[in-house]
Design a protein around this motif. Structure first.
Motif, PDB file in Angstrom:
ATOM      1  N   LEU A  10      14.138  57.776 -12.055  1.00 54.29           N
ATOM      2  CA  LEU A  10      14.773  56.979 -11.103  1.00 54.29           C
ATOM      3  C   LEU A  10      14.388  55.616 -10.966  1.00 54.29           C
ATOM      4  CD1 LEU A  10      16.499  59.761  -9.726  1.00 54.29           C
ATOM      5  CD2 LEU A  10      17.293  58.444 -11.485  1.00 54.29           C
ATOM      6  N   TRP A  11      13.628  55.826  -9.702  1.00 58.28           N
ATOM      7  CA  TRP A  11      13.071  54.810  -9.581  1.00 58.28           C
ATOM      8  C   TRP A  11      12.666  53.724 -10.213  1.00 58.28           C
ATOM      9  CZ3 TRP A  11      14.504  52.709  -4.868  1.00 58.28           C
ATOM     10  CH2 TRP A  11      15.145  53.347  -3.775  1.00 58.28           C
ATOM     11  N   ALA A  12      11.763  54.427 -11.301  1.00 58.61           N
ATOM     12  CA  ALA A  12      11.215  53.041 -12.647  1.00 58.61           C
ATOM     13  C   ALA A  12      11.943  52.933 -12.764  1.00 58.61           C
ATOM     14  CB  ALA A  12      10.348  54.192 -13.227  1.00 58.61           C
ATOM     15  N   CYS A  13      13.553  53.005 -13.700  1.00 58.03           N
ATOM     16  CA  CYS A  13      14.508  52.648 -14.071  1.00 58.03           C
ATOM     17  C   CYS A  13      14.950  51.654 -13.803  1.00 58.03           C
ATOM     18  CB  CYS A  13      15.561  53.518 -14.237  1.00 58.03           C
ATOM     19  SG  CYS A  13      14.722  55.087 -16.323  1.00 58.03           S
ATOM     20  N   ARG A  25      12.021  46.614 -21.661  1.00 57.49           N
ATOM     21  CA  ARG A  25      12.987  47.230 -22.570  1.00 57.49           C
ATOM     22  C   ARG A  25      13.112  47.990 -23.004  1.00 57.49           C
ATOM     23  NH1 ARG A  25      14.427  43.819 -27.390  1.00 57.49           N
ATOM     24  NH2 ARG A  25      12.195  44.844 -28.184  1.00 57.49           N
ATOM     25  N   ASP A  26      12.204  47.674 -23.275  1.00 56.21           N
ATOM     26  CA  ASP A  26      12.223  49.712 -24.673  1.00 56.21           C
ATOM     27  C   ASP A  26      11.820  51.434 -23.209  1.00 56.21           C
ATOM     28  OD1 ASP A  26      12.187  48.219 -27.024  1.00 56.21           O
ATOM     29  OD2 ASP A  26      10.183  47.701 -27.473  1.00 56.21           O
ATOM     30  N   PRO A  27      10.813  50.344 -22.853  1.00 59.73           N
ATOM     31  CA  PRO A  27      10.941  52.272 -21.648  1.00 59.73           C
ATOM     32  C   PRO A  27      12.669  52.473 -21.416  1.00 59.73           C
ATOM     33  CG  PRO A  27       9.265  50.670 -21.220  1.00 59.73           C
ATOM     34  CD  PRO A  27      10.270  50.158 -22.219  1.00 59.73           C
ATOM     35  N   LEU A  28      13.079  51.906 -20.727  1.00 58.01           N
ATOM     36  CA  LEU A  28      14.384  51.163 -20.391  1.00 58.01           C
ATOM     37  C   LEU A  28      15.556  51.917 -21.481  1.00 58.01           C
ATOM     38  CD1 LEU A  28      15.230  48.532 -17.907  1.00 58.01           C
ATOM     39  CD2 LEU A  28      14.958  50.637 -17.219  1.00 58.01           C
ATOM     40  N   ILE A  29      15.065  51.928 -22.921  1.00 61.61           N
ATOM     41  CA  ILE A  29      16.395  52.056 -23.835  1.00 61.61           C
ATOM     42  C   ILE A  29      15.963  53.832 -24.158  1.00 61.61           C
ATOM     43  CG2 ILE A  29      16.856  51.778 -26.355  1.00 61.61           C
ATOM     44  CD1 ILE A  29      16.019  48.620 -26.004  1.00 61.61           C
ATOM     45  N   ARG A  40      19.424  58.539 -17.163  1.00 57.28           N
ATOM     46  CA  ARG A  40      19.974  58.028 -18.008  1.00 57.28           C
ATOM     47  C   ARG A  40      20.765  56.496 -17.338  1.00 57.28           C
ATOM     48  NH1 ARG A  40      20.859  63.212 -20.317  1.00 57.28           N
ATOM     49  NH2 ARG A  40      23.058  63.377 -19.583  1.00 57.28           N
ATOM     50  N   TYR A  41      21.505  57.474 -16.973  1.00 56.70           N
ATOM     51  CA  TYR A  41      22.559  56.292 -16.108  1.00 56.70           C
ATOM     52  C   TYR A  41      21.817  55.449 -15.839  1.00 56.70           C
ATOM     53  CZ  TYR A  41      24.291  58.671 -11.956  1.00 56.70           C
ATOM     54  OH  TYR A  41      24.003  59.079 -10.357  1.00 56.70           O
ATOM     55  N   GLU A  45      21.660  50.871 -16.592  1.00 54.98           N
ATOM     56  CA  GLU A  45      21.764  50.248 -15.008  1.00 54.98           C
ATOM     57  C   GLU A  45      20.762  49.295 -14.621  1.00 54.98           C
ATOM     58  OE1 GLU A  45      24.298  52.521 -11.763  1.00 54.98           O
ATOM     59  OE2 GLU A  45      21.886  52.762 -11.294  1.00 54.98           O
ATOM     60  N   GLY A  46      19.108  49.934 -15.126  1.00 60.01           N
ATOM     61  CA  GLY A  46      19.077  48.832 -15.291  1.00 60.01           C
ATOM     62  C   GLY A  46      18.304  48.456 -16.995  1.00 60.01           C
ATOM     63  N   LEU A  47      19.121  48.096 -17.408  1.00 63.13           N
ATOM     64  CA  LEU A  47      19.495  47.554 -18.387  1.00 63.13           C
ATOM     65  C   LEU A  47      20.648  46.102 -18.252  1.00 63.13           C
ATOM     66  CD1 LEU A  47      19.348  49.950 -21.788  1.00 63.13           C
ATOM     67  CD2 LEU A  47      18.168  48.177 -21.222  1.00 63.13           C
ATOM     68  N   GLY A  48      21.024  46.825 -17.769  1.00 62.77           N
ATOM     69  CA  GLY A  48      22.232  45.827 -17.106  1.00 62.77           C
ATOM     70  C   GLY A  48      21.603  44.672 -16.071  1.00 62.77           C
TER      71      GLY A  48
END
Length: 90
Positions: A10-13, A25-29, A40-41, A45-48
C-alpha cells in the motif's frame, strides 16, 4: 510492490506515484492486478499522482497509463473504478 505484507505494498504504491519517476509506471500498472483490492485502488491513485500536472508540471499524459486505467475501470468493481476515474480526470 511485490512484498508479501499488504501494508508495504500500500505504501509503496502511494509513494511511487508521488515521486514522479517514470520507472514507477510499470510496477504501479502491475499492482492493478494485486490480489488485495486495497492495493489495487492505491495503485490507481498512484498512477493518478504520477500523471498529476499539479505535482509534475509540464508532463504530458502517458498513453500507457491512460490505457491501463481505462482497462481497470472496465474490469474492476464500482468502488475501485472511482479511484481510476479520479486518476483519469487529472
Amino acid at each position: 510492490m511485490r512484498d508479501p505484507e499488504i501494508r508495504v505494498r500500500l505504501w509503496a504504491c502511494a509513494a511511487a506515484g508521488m515521486t514522479g519517476d517514470a520507472s514507477a509506471r510499470d510496477p504501479l500498472i502491475a499492482a492493478l492486478s494485486d490480489s488485495e483490492h486495497l492495493v489495487r485502488y492505491r495503485a490507481a491513485e498512484g498512477l493518478g499522482a504520477l500523471e498529476d500536472p499539479a505535482l509534475h508540471p509540464g508532463r504530458a499524459p502517458d498513453p500507457i497509463v491512460v490505457r491501463a486505467l481505462e482497462d481497470y475501470v472496465r474490469t474492476s468493481a464500482w468502488y475501485e473504478q472511482s479511484y481510476a476515474i479520479r486518476a483519469l480526470r487529472r
